[in-house]
Scaffold this motif. Structure first.
Motif, mmCIF file in Angstrom:
data_model
loop_
_atom_site.group_PDB
_atom_site.id
_atom_site.type_symbol
_atom_site.label_atom_id
_atom_site.label_comp_id
_atom_site.label_asym_id
_atom_site.label_seq_id
_atom_site.Cartn_x
_atom_site.Cartn_y
_atom_site.Cartn_z
ATOM 1 N N ARG A 149 -1.967 -47.109 -5.337
ATOM 2 C CA ARG A 149 -2.438 -48.275 -4.685
ATOM 3 C C ARG A 149 -2.700 -47.861 -3.179
ATOM 4 O O ARG A 149 -2.225 -46.784 -2.713
ATOM 5 C CB ARG A 149 -1.419 -49.347 -4.723
ATOM 6 C CG ARG A 149 -0.247 -48.942 -3.780
ATOM 7 C CD ARG A 149 0.729 -50.423 -3.709
ATOM 8 N NE ARG A 149 1.834 -50.139 -3.041
ATOM 9 C CZ ARG A 149 2.102 -50.119 -1.780
ATOM 10 N NH1 ARG A 149 0.873 -50.572 -0.943
ATOM 11 N NH2 ARG A 149 3.313 -50.102 -1.306
ATOM 12 N N ARG A 150 -3.417 -48.606 -2.571
ATOM 13 C CA ARG A 150 -3.905 -48.088 -1.106
ATOM 14 C C ARG A 150 -2.610 -48.602 -0.207
ATOM 15 O O ARG A 150 -1.894 -49.383 -0.454
ATOM 16 C CB ARG A 150 -4.914 -49.112 -0.613
ATOM 17 C CG ARG A 150 -6.339 -48.727 -1.638
ATOM 18 C CD ARG A 150 -7.728 -49.205 -0.928
ATOM 19 N NE ARG A 150 -7.885 -48.628 0.330
ATOM 20 C CZ ARG A 150 -8.772 -47.525 0.408
ATOM 21 N NH1 ARG A 150 -9.074 -47.000 -0.468
ATOM 22 N NH2 ARG A 150 -9.007 -46.966 1.427
ATOM 23 N N THR A 186 -7.480 -43.201 0.130
ATOM 24 C CA THR A 186 -6.847 -44.413 -0.147
ATOM 25 C C THR A 186 -5.690 -44.757 0.924
ATOM 26 O O THR A 186 -4.658 -45.038 0.559
ATOM 27 C CB THR A 186 -6.017 -44.386 -1.407
ATOM 28 O OG1 THR A 186 -5.141 -43.165 -1.389
ATOM 29 C CG2 THR A 186 -7.040 -43.949 -2.623
ATOM 30 N N ARG A 214 1.420 -41.115 2.109
ATOM 31 C CA ARG A 214 1.496 -42.212 0.949
ATOM 32 C C ARG A 214 2.900 -41.666 0.591
ATOM 33 O O ARG A 214 3.463 -42.821 0.144
ATOM 34 C CB ARG A 214 0.387 -41.514 -0.058
ATOM 35 C CG ARG A 214 -0.942 -42.029 0.008
ATOM 36 C CD ARG A 214 -1.829 -41.649 -1.000
ATOM 37 N NE ARG A 214 -1.306 -42.421 -2.262
ATOM 38 C CZ ARG A 214 -1.489 -43.687 -2.648
ATOM 39 N NH1 ARG A 214 -2.137 -44.261 -1.780
ATOM 40 N NH2 ARG A 214 -0.945 -44.144 -3.713
#
Length: 490
Positions: free
Chosen positions: A89-90, A120, A472
């Protein structure tokens, strides 16, 4: 400014040159006193920013800053390494910096802000200022450029930064020489922080090691832009977990390495057959511009067709610029040493250059030298962060000794003492520059190879992917990527 500076300024400049004999505490106190006493902002000159003035007197010239890149861009024959980004997911990342004007760390922050969304990671830039203390003009050149491109930017203060974070709700913050109070606010709000170590200048004094150890306890992970920077940090802060400090070299932004016609660029500077060394660097102690200028005087004495062009801002330390200007004006080759201000078209300067040179005491990973290589220009670098990787054992230029000695043991006391004194690498630096001139024909035929290697090896997508993986992982509470990049990869 007149050739004879006011008495107060002359005294300040003389005192600076003698400061190495004074104990460090008195030196620091004296430095602050001299700056107030001499009023450098009023009495010192600034480097010229009129790029229509030729380097060689009497020659025709053009508007260098108006030269645009050529339309046709051949693709490099060296393919970039494959890059994979796993995205579930972003995430939202605030890119935090201090003064968002011009500079290497700020350029990296802007590069990430522009390009991380393709990996992302959605971005916004927060910054705490547009001008350095004493800087003239409105500043904020990068801040305006990002805003004009549609990148979300916000000037924050200690009073409103927490409200902004709660409103925008970043999952992670990527710090780039940001003010410490921003880390305090992020800690208060509960947003994890990833620090990017662009260089080690904050940690070159022993007094900084213990506070950094405490500060680092609030940092979720760190990205070092070169292996040397990573090693230097772990030596000074051995308590920081090695697996939370990941090397991710800077990449070459394709928008910053487009070709400019070399013949037109040289004509705009009024050059014909002269050999031109270019140094894109601020006038400050870190970049050691004074040492470069004094060393170049030895090169110029042997090669009457050699010119040195330095381009960069001087507002970081106007007294340092004045020392450099006076040193340049005092040698027989003064008319071949050109001290200029910021150039809005560095691609044109690199197109005109025969070689690029930096005599820095320290770097994290010089963007300017990497962009020179990506323009096909061979480089002369001192042994600083990123230099060994970029030069690849002499394939792309010459590595010379650090002006302070052992690059892994550089500290502010040594650097300050050497500021205006003869430096141990001067002979090596002169020899490397002379070698560039003597091997001019060879390096000229190598420009395409240098360009292709630099663009292929230092892929912007690989650098972006490396940052994205770390950001991330921290944002999602996942395991950090392993330390996989080493200097010998280059």
């Amino acid at each position: 400014m007149s050739e004879t500076p006011p008495l107060a300024l002359r005294f300040a400049l003389w005192a600076q040159r003698q400061a190495y004999v004074v104990p460090a505490p008195l030196r620091r106190l004296g430095g602050r006193t001299l700056r107030r006493f001499a009023h450098p902002g009023e009495q010192t000159s600034r480097p010229g920013e009129d790029w229509s003035v030729p380097l060689v007197s009497g020659r025709g010239a053009g508007d260098l800053e108006a030269l645009r890149p050529m339309a046709a861009e051949p693709r490099p024959s060296v393919p970039p390494r494959p890059v994979e980004v796993t995205a579930f997911r972003r995430v939202r990342c605030a890119i935090a910096t201090g003064v968002l004007d011009v500079g290497g760390a700020e350029e990296v922050a802007a590069f990430l802000a522009r390009r991380l969304p393709a990996h992302t990671v959605d971005t916004a830039v927060i910054y705490s200022g547009t001008r350095l203390p004493g800087q003239d003009g409105v500043g904020g050149r990068l801040a305006r450029a990002l805003a004009d491109e549609g990148v979300a930017t916000h000037l924050v203060t200690p009073d409103d930064a927490a409200d902004w974070m709660r409103s925008w709700r970043p999952d992670v913050i990527s710090g780039h020489n940001a003010d410490d109070w921003l880390l305090d606010v992020a800690t208060e709000v509960g947003v994890p922080w990833v620090e990017t170590l662009h260089d080690m200048h904050r940690f070159y004094h022993p007094d900084s090691w213990v506070p950094e150890g405490r500060r680092a306890q609030r940092i979720a992970a760190q990205v070092a832009v070169s292996d040397l920077v990573r090693q230097q940090y772990l030596v000074r802060n051995p308590g920081y977990p090695e697996d939370r400090l990941i090397t991710v070299p800077n990449g070459v932004d394709a928008a910053r390495v487009r070709r400019v016609d070399r013949a037109r660029a040289r004509a705009a500077l009024g050059l014909t057959d002269e050999f031109l060394f270019v140094s894109l660097a601020r006038y400050c102690l870190q970049k050691n511009t004074f040492g470069l200028v004094t060393a170049f005087a030895d090169v110029a004495a042997e090669h009457p067709d050699a010119h040195l062009l330095v381009a960069g801002r001087a507002n970081d330390d106007l007294l340092y610029y004045e020392q450099t200007r006076q040193a340049a004006s005092s040698v027989p080759s003064a008319d071949r040493i050109h001290l200029r201000g910021h150039c809005a078209n560095p691609l044109a300067l690199l197109a005109a250059a025969d070689a690029f040179v930096l005599d820095s005491f320290f770097e994290g990973w010089s963007l300017a030298s990497m962009e020179a290589l990506a323009a096909g220009v061979p480089v002369v670098l001192t042994d600083v962060g990123g230099a060994r990787e970029q030069l690849a054992n002499g394939r792309r230029g010459h590595l010379v000794a650090n002006p302070a000695g052992n690059a892994e043991l550089v500290d502010w006391q040594v650097i300050n003492d050497l500021r205006y004194r003869p430096q141990g690498n001067r002979a090596d630096l002169v020899a490397a520059m002379v070698s560039m001139i003597r091997e001019r024909a060879t390096w000229a035929t190598d420009r395409e190879r240098l360009r292709e290697e630099a663009i292929g090896l230092f892929s912007p997508d690989e650098s972006l992917a490396g940052h994205a993986r770390v950001l991330r992982a921290v944002a999602l509470g996942e395991r950090l990527p392993t330390q996989g990049w080493r200097a010998d990869d280059a």
